[in-house]
Enzyme design. Structure first.
Site, PDB file in Angstrom:
ATOM      1  N   GLY A 209       0.776  -1.236   0.000  1.00  0.00           N
ATOM      2  CA  GLY A 209       0.000   0.000   0.000  1.00  0.00           C
ATOM      3  C   GLY A 209       0.806   1.284   0.000  1.00  0.00           C
TER       4      GLY A 209
ATOM      5  N   ASN B 236       1.358   3.059  -2.652  1.00  0.00           N
ATOM      6  CA  ASN B 236       0.567   3.986  -3.488  1.00  0.00           C
ATOM      7  C   ASN B 236      -0.632   4.517  -2.708  1.00  0.00           C
ATOM      8  OD1 ASN B 236       1.450   4.426  -6.431  1.00  0.00           O
ATOM      9  ND2 ASN B 236       1.872   2.259  -6.073  1.00  0.00           N
TER      10      ASN B 236
ATOM     11  N   MET C 256      -4.419  -7.211  -6.731  1.00  0.00           N
ATOM     12  CA  MET C 256      -3.861  -8.302  -7.528  1.00  0.00           C
ATOM     13  C   MET C 256      -4.905  -9.287  -8.067  1.00  0.00           C
ATOM     14  SD  MET C 256      -0.804  -7.334  -7.598  1.00  0.00           S
ATOM     15  CE  MET C 256       0.059  -8.708  -8.355  1.00  0.00           C
ATOM     16  N   ARG C 257      -6.123  -8.835  -8.277  1.00  0.00           N
ATOM     17  CA  ARG C 257      -7.142  -9.693  -8.901  1.00  0.00           C
ATOM     18  C   ARG C 257      -7.575  -9.065 -10.215  1.00  0.00           C
ATOM     19  NH1 ARG C 257      -6.981 -14.388  -6.780  1.00  0.00           N
ATOM     20  NH2 ARG C 257      -9.052 -14.861  -7.578  1.00  0.00           N
TER      21      ARG C 257
ATOM     22  N   HIS D 189       0.359   0.972 -13.338  1.00  0.00           N
ATOM     23  CA  HIS D 189       1.146  -0.178 -13.783  1.00  0.00           C
ATOM     24  C   HIS D 189       2.617   0.237 -13.852  1.00  0.00           C
ATOM     25  CE1 HIS D 189       2.070  -3.944 -15.704  1.00  0.00           C
ATOM     26  NE2 HIS D 189       2.786  -3.271 -16.595  1.00  0.00           N
TER      27      HIS D 189
HETATM   28  C1  GRF Z   1       3.029  -1.083  -7.661  1.00  0.00           C
HETATM   29  O1  GRF Z   1       4.267  -1.354  -8.253  1.00  0.00           O
HETATM   30  C2  GRF Z   1       1.983  -0.891  -8.718  1.00  0.00           C
HETATM   31  O2  GRF Z   1       2.488  -0.331  -9.895  1.00  0.00           O
HETATM   32  C3  GRF Z   1       1.511  -2.291  -8.980  1.00  0.00           C
HETATM   33  O3  GRF Z   1       1.521  -2.903  -7.725  1.00  0.00           O
HETATM   34  C4  GRF Z   1       2.482  -2.270  -6.887  1.00  0.00           C
HETATM   35  C5  GRF Z   1       1.756  -1.868  -5.638  1.00  0.00           C
HETATM   36  O4  GRF Z   1       2.620  -1.369  -4.655  1.00  0.00           O
HETATM   37  N1  GRF Z   1       0.227  -2.279  -9.644  1.00  0.00           N
HETATM   38  P1  GRF Z   1       2.026  -0.725  -3.330  1.00  0.00           P
HETATM   39  O5  GRF Z   1       1.134  -1.781  -2.672  1.00  0.00           O
HETATM   40  O6  GRF Z   1       1.260   0.501  -3.723  1.00  0.00           O
HETATM   41  O7  GRF Z   1       3.214  -0.420  -2.494  1.00  0.00           O
END
Ligand code: GRF
Length: 203
Positions: free
Chosen positions: A12, A14, A90-91, A109
């Site tokens: 998390g 992001n 991740m789904r 992405h």
């Molecule tokens: C990131 O690299 C994003 O681009 C990908 O999954 C990862 C998530 O990282 N879709 P976080 O959970 O936000 O640290």
């Protein structure tokens, strides 16, 4: 105000960038709810620490993908979510889910699409030997990382990079372009002409 629902599965960072941007006024929108499909996702603690409702809906608890997605839709609707943000979720989402939020699901992405879609975009790019890597914010459609592109930024690959150092620099850029794009979503109108997306005006 635009209400974002954030779907997560893992660390998390992001999500944290989104919460930080919200708390310091760079993101003028509501973070209505965070939903994880994994109980142990650190993202849940980040949401709770920020005072955002944090829910777990595990895909294992449902007989099939459709029922899992229906549960997600219901929970997002309860929180009156306008836009769904995939922040390390991740789904794969099916048309059932996407039709509940038409052109209103956004993903980050870690590669310059359309190159290196799918799992481990950074690893694929690094192994390919690219000199320019990067990340992409895009709308989610029925394909894997194939929806219209909203924002992209390049990250130069250095000769002394290893995969971890490259991932770290990409992640920093992800945090910035994701929050900036969400602010554009919240503050302007998204216009789509075929695959081409642009933001116009301000609200
Ligand atoms: C990131 O690299 C994003 O681009 C990908 O999954 C990862 C998530 O990282 N879709 P976080 O959970 O936000 O640290």
């Amino acid at each position: 105000m635009t209400r974002f629902g954030v779907l997560v599965s893992g660390g998390g960072t992001n999500l944290q960038a989104i919460l930080d941007a919200h708390s310091d006024g760079r993101l003028q929108a509501e973070i209505a709810v965070v939903i994880s499909n994994r109980k142990k996702a650190q993202a849940l603690e980040r949401a709770r620490a920020a005072g955002v409702p944090a829910k777990v809906i595990t895909h294992h608890s449902f007989p099939d993908r459709q029922e899992f997605e229906q549960a997600l839709i219901e929970r997002l609707a309860e929180h009156q979510v306008d836009w769904v943000v995939l922040a390390g979720f991740m789904r794969v989402l099916t048309p059932l889910f996407l039709s509940a939020f038409p052109q209103r699901v956004v993903n980050i992405h870690p590669a310059l699409l359309p190159a290196f879609p799918g799992l481990d975009g950074q690893g694929q790019a690094f192994a390919h030997g690219v000199k320019v890597a990067g990340c992409t914010v895009h709308l989610v459609d029925e394909g894997t990382d194939t929806g219209p592109i909203l924002a992209q930024e390049a990250v130069t690959v250095r000769d002394d990079d290893d995969l971890e150092s490259l991932k770290a620099r990409i992640l920093e850029v992800e945090h910035r372009i994701f929050t900036e794009t969400l602010q554009k979503i919240a503050s302007s109108e998204l216009v789509l002409e075929g695959r081409r997306a642009r933001f116009v005006g301000t609200r």
